[in-house]
Motif scaffolding. Structure first.
Motif: not given
Length: 494
Positions: A57-63, A102-113
């Motif tokens: 699982v990947a996270g493209v997240l700010p603090n 990565a099977k799932i990606v979590v972002t702050a604003d959904g900017h990764v498709p």
């Protein structure tokens, strides 16, 4: 019940749910019980989407709270979690996501498709009790090598419950930085997509501490937060010390720093004068360790030992052995610089999908971080230089080959060498020495064009601070660039 003696976050949250766990960037507060409920819901949500032990699982997240939730949710259901720098370009993020599968990606604003926006969707409709079949996960950080292409540093999953590993963490942290379970406050000062801030956030929760999260580093803001929340421990990099020491004396005197007990620093060599200046201000509270994403914490030094040996990064941490070898692999005597090698009984790593790179970094069971140093007669390590090509700016690793590759895509660039040069504030800054193609003038107009060219290709923190032009760059007969010669010529000219 003595919750301070319980093994880690999950048990503490069950036994003492009203204990304060996180103060987020907006000032909102989350208790251990509330955090555990959300963590459990997200764990269930990940399982409901079909993820099984060993998936990524990947996270493209700010603090912030979501970054903490993802860290702890994946950590109890046998998943690898990949935190990704949200400053990276779309192409850079895509490369890491493809490489780690990565099977799932979590972002702050959904900017990764195709990504999840925050943790709310994963948690929605899920139970708040503990998931079944709990197993410790692991964080897989991506780090670049000399090719400039990031590689995941992957460790084998233990197969044990998360709580089984916590006593080892607590013992190790107590040995190297005097951190202990109980009532304490940890301040997150750096982006949690970096290995040390991320690990220290997790450690703080396993110790039962309250985690105060900052969105970004601002010198005076950090002082204000320390005073307001009576912060007892934090993780920083030397650039932060330098910037805080530059504050006017009246500003520094405005804040009470007496609550600090352990300020751990790593990520780059800290100038002796800077470290001494902070300890003159805050007292003997600076704990240092040296290592890498691959080796973890290989050397450590406590304040009193450093004051006795200014400049050292410490002795081998518990479970670690160290050797200094010459190019032929011969062990060198105390005081003689050579390549640093370390070995730990706590297990090894591998680069994901790259056994050749893994093998190249090892000499038998010994790992080479790629740095030059020497041991004194008492076994304390002193660094002479970081990796020959690696640039460490503000505690962040920057790889010249990646920047050179981007610049070479510009039609006006015939050749380029990227080097790191000493910078009083950042440790090192990025300098690009460019050989324009025939007929093109190296001027301010070309410099602006090259920086615009970098925008979609590499993250802004990798952009050269200085671009200078050369008629030719030194290369060996085989075409290899001599960065050491380029760097020395640049420094001599200055």
């Amino acid at each position: 019940m003595d919750v301070n003696g319980l093994p880690g976050f999950y048990a503490i949250a069950s036994a003492d749910p009203d204990r304060l766990a996180v103060i987020d960037v907006d000032g909102s507060r989350t208790t251990y019980g509330e955090l555990l409920a959300r963590v459990n819901q997200v764990s269930h949500g990940l399982r409901a989407r079909g993820l099984v032990d060993g998936d990524v699982v990947a996270g493209v997240l700010p603090n912030g709270l979501d970054a903490v939730i993802m860290l702890m949710a994946t950590g109890q259901i046998g998943l690898y979690y990949v935190p990704i720098n949200w400053h990276l370009t779309e192409a850079e993020v895509s490369y890491i996501l493809d490489d780690c599968d990565a099977k799932i990606v979590v972002t702050a604003d959904g900017h990764v498709p195709g990504s999840e926006t925050g943790t709310a969707g994963l948690a929605q409709g899920q139970p708040a009790d503990a998931p079944g079949g709990r197993m410790a996960g692991a964080v897989m950080w991506y780090t670049s090598g000399t090719t400039g292409f990031p590689k995941g540093v992957q460790r084998r999953l233990s197969g044990a419950e998360p709580e089984a590993l916590v006593p080892l963490y607590i013992w190790f942290l107590g040995e190297i930085v005097d951190l202990v379970p109980g009532e304490a406050v940890h301040l997150v000062t750096s982006p949690m997509y970096h290995s040390a801030p991320c690990a220290h956030t997790q450690f703080a929760l396993h110790l039962g501490h309250t985690v105060v999260i900052t969105p970004r580093f601002e010198p005076e803001s950090i002082l204000e937060l320390v005073e307001r929340h009576r912060v007892t421990n934090a993780m920083m990099v030397p650039t932060m010390f330098h910037r805080m020491l530059q504050l006017p004396a009246e500003v520094r005197a405005r804040y009470d720093m007496s609550s600090l007990r352990q300020v751990v620093h790593t990520g780059a060599a800290c100038p002796v004068a800077v470290k001494q200046g902070i300890m003159d201000w805050w007292g003997p509270v600076l704990y240092e360790y040296y290592g890498s994403t691959e080796s973890t914490i290989a050397f450590s030094v406590k304040p009193r030992d450093w004051l006795d040996r200014p400049g050292t990064v410490g002795r081998p941490a518990p479970t670690f052995e160290a050797r200094i070898l010459d190019e032929a692999g011969t062990e060198l005597p105390p005081g003689e610089p050579g390549m640093i090698y370390v070995k730990s009984s706590m297990g090894t790593f591998e680069y994901r999908k790259d056994p050749a790179k893994t093998a190249a970094s090892m000499r038998g069971d010994w790992y080479a971080p790629g740095d030059i140093g020497f041991l004194d007669k008492d076994g304390f390590l002193f660094l002479c230089d970081r990796r020959t090509d690696l640039i460490v700016s503000g505690g962040v690793n920057i790889y010249p080959a990646e920047i050179e590759a981007a610049l070479l895509e510009h039609p006006s660039v015939a050749d380029v060498a990227v080097i790191g040069v000493p910078d009083e504030e950042w440790g090192h800054s990025v300098v690009a020495l460019v050989q324009p193609v025939a007929g093109v003038t190296g001027d301010a107009e070309l410099t602006a064009a090259l920086l615009r060219h970098c925008e979609p290709r590499i993250a802004r923190f990798k952009h050269p601070k200085v671009i200078e032009y050369r008629d030719a760059l030194p290369r060996t007969p085989t075409g290899k660039l001599s960065r050491s010669k380029v760097r020395q010529e640049f420094l001599d000219a200055r």
